[in-house]
Design a protein around this motif. Structure first.
Motif, PDB file in Angstrom:
ATOM      1  N   THR A   1     -11.734   1.019   1.804  1.00 47.81           N
ATOM      2  CA  THR A   1     -12.825   1.338   2.730  1.00 47.81           C
ATOM      3  C   THR A   1     -12.361   1.322   4.182  1.00 47.81           C
ATOM      4  OG1 THR A   1     -13.555  -0.960   2.791  1.00 47.81           O
ATOM      5  CG2 THR A   1     -14.610   0.456   1.183  1.00 47.81           C
ATOM      6  N   LEU A   2     -11.358   0.483   4.489  1.00 45.28           N
ATOM      7  CA  LEU A   2     -10.828   0.427   5.852  1.00 45.28           C
ATOM      8  C   LEU A   2      -9.816   1.531   6.142  1.00 45.28           C
ATOM      9  CD1 LEU A   2     -10.191  -3.414   6.149  1.00 45.28           C
ATOM     10  CD2 LEU A   2     -12.099  -2.142   7.099  1.00 45.28           C
ATOM     11  N   ALA A   3      -9.270   2.151   5.096  1.00 43.58           N
ATOM     12  CA  ALA A   3      -8.201   3.148   5.283  1.00 43.58           C
ATOM     13  C   ALA A   3      -8.754   4.424   5.905  1.00 43.58           C
ATOM     14  CB  ALA A   3      -7.551   3.465   3.942  1.00 43.58           C
ATOM     15  N   GLU A   4      -7.910   5.043   6.748  1.00 41.36           N
ATOM     16  CA  GLU A   4      -8.340   6.288   7.385  1.00 41.36           C
ATOM     17  C   GLU A   4      -8.039   7.503   6.523  1.00 41.36           C
ATOM     18  OE1 GLU A   4      -4.426   6.878  10.257  1.00 41.36           O
ATOM     19  OE2 GLU A   4      -6.229   5.926  11.059  1.00 41.36           O
ATOM     20  N   HIS A   5      -7.058   7.398   5.606  1.00 43.34           N
ATOM     21  CA  HIS A   5      -6.705   8.531   4.747  1.00 43.34           C
ATOM     22  C   HIS A   5      -6.326   8.009   3.370  1.00 43.34           C
ATOM     23  CE1 HIS A   5      -3.991  11.692   3.138  1.00 43.34           C
ATOM     24  NE2 HIS A   5      -4.962  12.459   3.597  1.00 43.34           N
ATOM     25  N   ILE A   6      -6.975   8.534   2.323  1.00 46.09           N
ATOM     26  CA  ILE A   6      -6.663   8.110   0.950  1.00 46.09           C
ATOM     27  C   ILE A   6      -5.897   9.231   0.278  1.00 46.09           C
ATOM     28  CG2 ILE A   6      -7.648   7.449  -1.271  1.00 46.09           C
ATOM     29  CD1 ILE A   6     -10.023   6.297   0.292  1.00 46.09           C
ATOM     30  N   ALA A   7      -4.682   8.902  -0.218  1.00 45.44           N
ATOM     31  CA  ALA A   7      -3.819   9.897  -0.846  1.00 45.44           C
ATOM     32  C   ALA A   7      -3.956   9.856  -2.361  1.00 45.44           C
ATOM     33  CB  ALA A   7      -2.364   9.645  -0.458  1.00 45.44           C
TER      34      ALA A   7
ATOM     35  N   ILE B   1      -6.940  -9.224   6.640  1.00 51.09           N
ATOM     36  CA  ILE B   1      -7.001  -9.966   7.904  1.00 51.09           C
ATOM     37  C   ILE B   1      -7.388  -9.020   9.038  1.00 51.09           C
ATOM     38  CG2 ILE B   1      -5.634 -11.272   9.571  1.00 51.09           C
ATOM     39  CD1 ILE B   1      -4.029 -12.368   7.208  1.00 51.09           C
ATOM     40  N   GLY B   2      -6.816  -7.816   9.045  1.00 50.41           N
ATOM     41  CA  GLY B   2      -7.125  -6.837  10.083  1.00 50.41           C
ATOM     42  C   GLY B   2      -8.414  -6.085   9.779  1.00 50.41           C
ATOM     43  N   THR B   3      -8.850  -5.283  10.756  1.00 52.65           N
ATOM     44  CA  THR B   3     -10.086  -4.516  10.599  1.00 52.65           C
ATOM     45  C   THR B   3      -9.838  -3.019  10.463  1.00 52.65           C
ATOM     46  OG1 THR B   3     -10.287  -4.445  13.007  1.00 52.65           O
ATOM     47  CG2 THR B   3     -11.477  -6.190  11.861  1.00 52.65           C
ATOM     48  N   ARG B   4      -8.577  -2.587  10.574  1.00 47.77           N
ATOM     49  CA  ARG B   4      -8.236  -1.176  10.405  1.00 47.77           C
ATOM     50  C   ARG B   4      -6.959  -1.071   9.582  1.00 47.77           C
ATOM     51  NH1 ARG B   4      -7.637   1.653  15.927  1.00 47.77           N
ATOM     52  NH2 ARG B   4      -7.629   3.500  14.626  1.00 47.77           N
ATOM     53  N   VAL B   5      -6.830   0.037   8.842  1.00 41.47           N
ATOM     54  CA  VAL B   5      -5.616   0.317   8.072  1.00 41.47           C
ATOM     55  C   VAL B   5      -5.150   1.711   8.482  1.00 41.47           C
ATOM     56  CG1 VAL B   5      -4.637   0.660   5.776  1.00 41.47           C
ATOM     57  CG2 VAL B   5      -6.303  -1.154   6.150  1.00 41.47           C
ATOM     58  N   PHE B   6      -3.875   1.813   8.917  1.00 39.71           N
ATOM     59  CA  PHE B   6      -3.338   3.072   9.430  1.00 39.71           C
ATOM     60  C   PHE B   6      -2.534   3.790   8.354  1.00 39.71           C
ATOM     61  CE2 PHE B   6      -3.381  -0.073  12.916  1.00 39.71           C
ATOM     62  CZ  PHE B   6      -4.407   0.477  13.662  1.00 39.71           C
ATOM     63  N   GLY B   7      -2.555   5.109   8.398  1.00 38.92           N
ATOM     64  CA  GLY B   7      -1.743   5.910   7.499  1.00 38.92           C
ATOM     65  C   GLY B   7      -2.373   6.085   6.128  1.00 38.92           C
ATOM     66  N   PRO B   8      -1.715   6.863   5.258  1.00 39.90           N
ATOM     67  CA  PRO B   8      -2.266   7.119   3.925  1.00 39.90           C
ATOM     68  C   PRO B   8      -2.174   5.899   3.009  1.00 39.90           C
ATOM     69  CG  PRO B   8      -0.132   8.158   4.153  1.00 39.90           C
ATOM     70  CD  PRO B   8      -0.477   7.608   5.499  1.00 39.90           C
ATOM     71  N   VAL B   9      -3.177   5.769   2.144  1.00 38.66           N
ATOM     72  CA  VAL B   9      -3.241   4.686   1.167  1.00 38.66           C
ATOM     73  C   VAL B   9      -3.566   5.321  -0.188  1.00 38.66           C
ATOM     74  CG1 VAL B   9      -4.534   2.633   0.480  1.00 38.66           C
ATOM     75  CG2 VAL B   9      -3.976   2.981   2.869  1.00 38.66           C
ATOM     76  N   PRO B  10      -2.817   5.014  -1.253  1.00 39.37           N
ATOM     77  CA  PRO B  10      -3.082   5.655  -2.547  1.00 39.37           C
ATOM     78  C   PRO B  10      -4.351   5.110  -3.198  1.00 39.37           C
ATOM     79  CG  PRO B  10      -1.364   4.039  -2.786  1.00 39.37           C
ATOM     80  CD  PRO B  10      -1.676   4.109  -1.327  1.00 39.37           C
TER      81      PRO B  10
ATOM     82  N   VAL C   1       0.812  -1.218   0.000  1.00 39.25           N
ATOM     83  CA  VAL C   1       0.000   0.000   0.000  1.00 39.25           C
ATOM     84  C   VAL C   1       0.845   1.268   0.000  1.00 39.25           C
ATOM     85  CG1 VAL C   1      -2.033  -1.042   1.034  1.00 39.25           C
ATOM     86  CG2 VAL C   1      -0.283  -0.090   2.503  1.00 39.25           C
ATOM     87  N   ARG C   2       2.113   1.163   0.402  1.00 42.28           N
ATOM     88  CA  ARG C   2       3.025   2.304   0.321  1.00 42.28           C
ATOM     89  C   ARG C   2       4.370   1.808  -0.160  1.00 42.28           C
ATOM     90  NH1 ARG C   2       0.709   4.144   5.470  1.00 42.28           N
ATOM     91  NH2 ARG C   2       2.566   3.588   6.633  1.00 42.28           N
ATOM     92  N   ALA C   3       4.973   2.529  -1.106  1.00 39.86           N
ATOM     93  CA  ALA C   3       6.281   2.155  -1.629  1.00 39.86           C
ATOM     94  C   ALA C   3       7.140   3.402  -1.768  1.00 39.86           C
ATOM     95  CB  ALA C   3       6.148   1.453  -2.977  1.00 39.86           C
ATOM     96  N   ALA C   4       8.418   3.269  -1.422  1.00 38.03           N
ATOM     97  CA  ALA C   4       9.340   4.400  -1.521  1.00 38.03           C
ATOM     98  C   ALA C   4       9.664   4.711  -2.983  1.00 38.03           C
ATOM     99  CB  ALA C   4      10.619   4.097  -0.745  1.00 38.03           C
ATOM    100  N   MET C   5       9.517   3.719  -3.848  1.00 38.77           N
ATOM    101  CA  MET C   5       9.772   3.942  -5.272  1.00 38.77           C
ATOM    102  C   MET C   5       8.614   4.743  -5.872  1.00 38.77           C
ATOM    103  SD  MET C   5      10.495   1.077  -8.115  1.00 38.77           S
ATOM    104  CE  MET C   5      10.748   1.486  -9.815  1.00 38.77           C
ATOM    105  N   GLN C   6       8.944   5.775  -6.656  1.00 36.38           N
ATOM    106  CA  GLN C   6       7.890   6.638  -7.173  1.00 36.38           C
ATOM    107  C   GLN C   6       7.110   5.954  -8.295  1.00 36.38           C
ATOM    108  OE1 GLN C   6      10.347   9.916  -8.040  1.00 36.38           O
ATOM    109  NE2 GLN C   6      10.798   9.310 -10.132  1.00 36.38           N
ATOM    110  N   ARG C   7       5.839   6.339  -8.407  1.00 31.31           N
ATOM    111  CA  ARG C   7       4.974   5.778  -9.437  1.00 31.31           C
ATOM    112  C   ARG C   7       4.225   6.927 -10.081  1.00 31.31           C
ATOM    113  NH1 ARG C   7      -0.396   2.697  -9.883  1.00 31.31           N
ATOM    114  NH2 ARG C   7       0.043   1.602 -11.739  1.00 31.31           N
TER     115      ARG C   7
ATOM    116  N   VAL D   1       3.651   9.812  -7.297  1.00 33.13           N
ATOM    117  CA  VAL D   1       3.376   9.555  -5.884  1.00 33.13           C
ATOM    118  C   VAL D   1       4.473   8.644  -5.347  1.00 33.13           C
ATOM    119  CG1 VAL D   1       1.820   7.639  -6.398  1.00 33.13           C
ATOM    120  CG2 VAL D   1       1.666   8.775  -4.206  1.00 33.13           C
ATOM    121  N   LYS D   2       5.021   9.024  -4.180  1.00 32.17           N
ATOM    122  CA  LYS D   2       5.978   8.165  -3.484  1.00 32.17           C
ATOM    123  C   LYS D   2       5.866   8.436  -1.990  1.00 32.17           C
ATOM    124  CE  LYS D   2      10.340  10.697  -3.599  1.00 32.17           C
ATOM    125  NZ  LYS D   2      11.729  10.604  -4.000  1.00 32.17           N
TER     126      LYS D   2
END
Length: 117
Positions: free
Chosen positions: A111-117, A89-98, A58-64, A72-73
């Motif tokens: 839908t589980l993510a708290e912030h969509i980037a 498996i989990g019920t929550r996702v922390f941090g930004p998700v693209p 869900v997050r990668a240091a390599m730019q896309r 986005v990176k």
């Protein structure tokens, strides 16, 4: 392969090491599914240390590049653990998700993510 990634859900794992990237020889990018081994886990979580799990990057240091010309990176490499059917498996996702995960059919993670980037 052999990259240590941070787990950003509440499945109980803290860090996983990539064993293999599914679909592609080069490696995993944003939205790709990987097979990983749990290296650090919380003592009372759903996932134990040493277990082989599936994960979605869900997050990668390599730019896309995005279709509008921007790129986005992220600062770290992070995954969300999923089962073989692709359900988290989990019920929550922390941090930004693209929002590129929508094209890769991982809408449940968005839908589980708290912030969509």
């Amino acid at each position: 392969m052999r990259t240590v990634l941070k787990v950003v859900d509440n499945s109980g794992a803290k860090k996983v090491m990539c064993i293999q990237a599914l679909k592609g020889k080069k490696g995993a990018r944003l939205g790709d599914t990987i097979i990983a081994s749990v290296k650090e886990a919380m003592p009372n979580g759903k996932v134990k240390k040493g277990k082989v799990v599936y994960g979605v990057v869900v997050r990668a240091a390599m730019q896309r590049g995005r279709c509008d010309g921007s790129e986005v990176k992220f600062d770290d490499n992070a995954v969300v653990l999923v089962d073989k059917q692709g359900q988290p498996i989990g019920t929550r996702v922390f941090g930004p998700v693209p929002h590129e995960l929508r094209q890769k059919k991982h809408v449940k993670i968005l839908t589980l993510a708290e912030h969509i980037a």
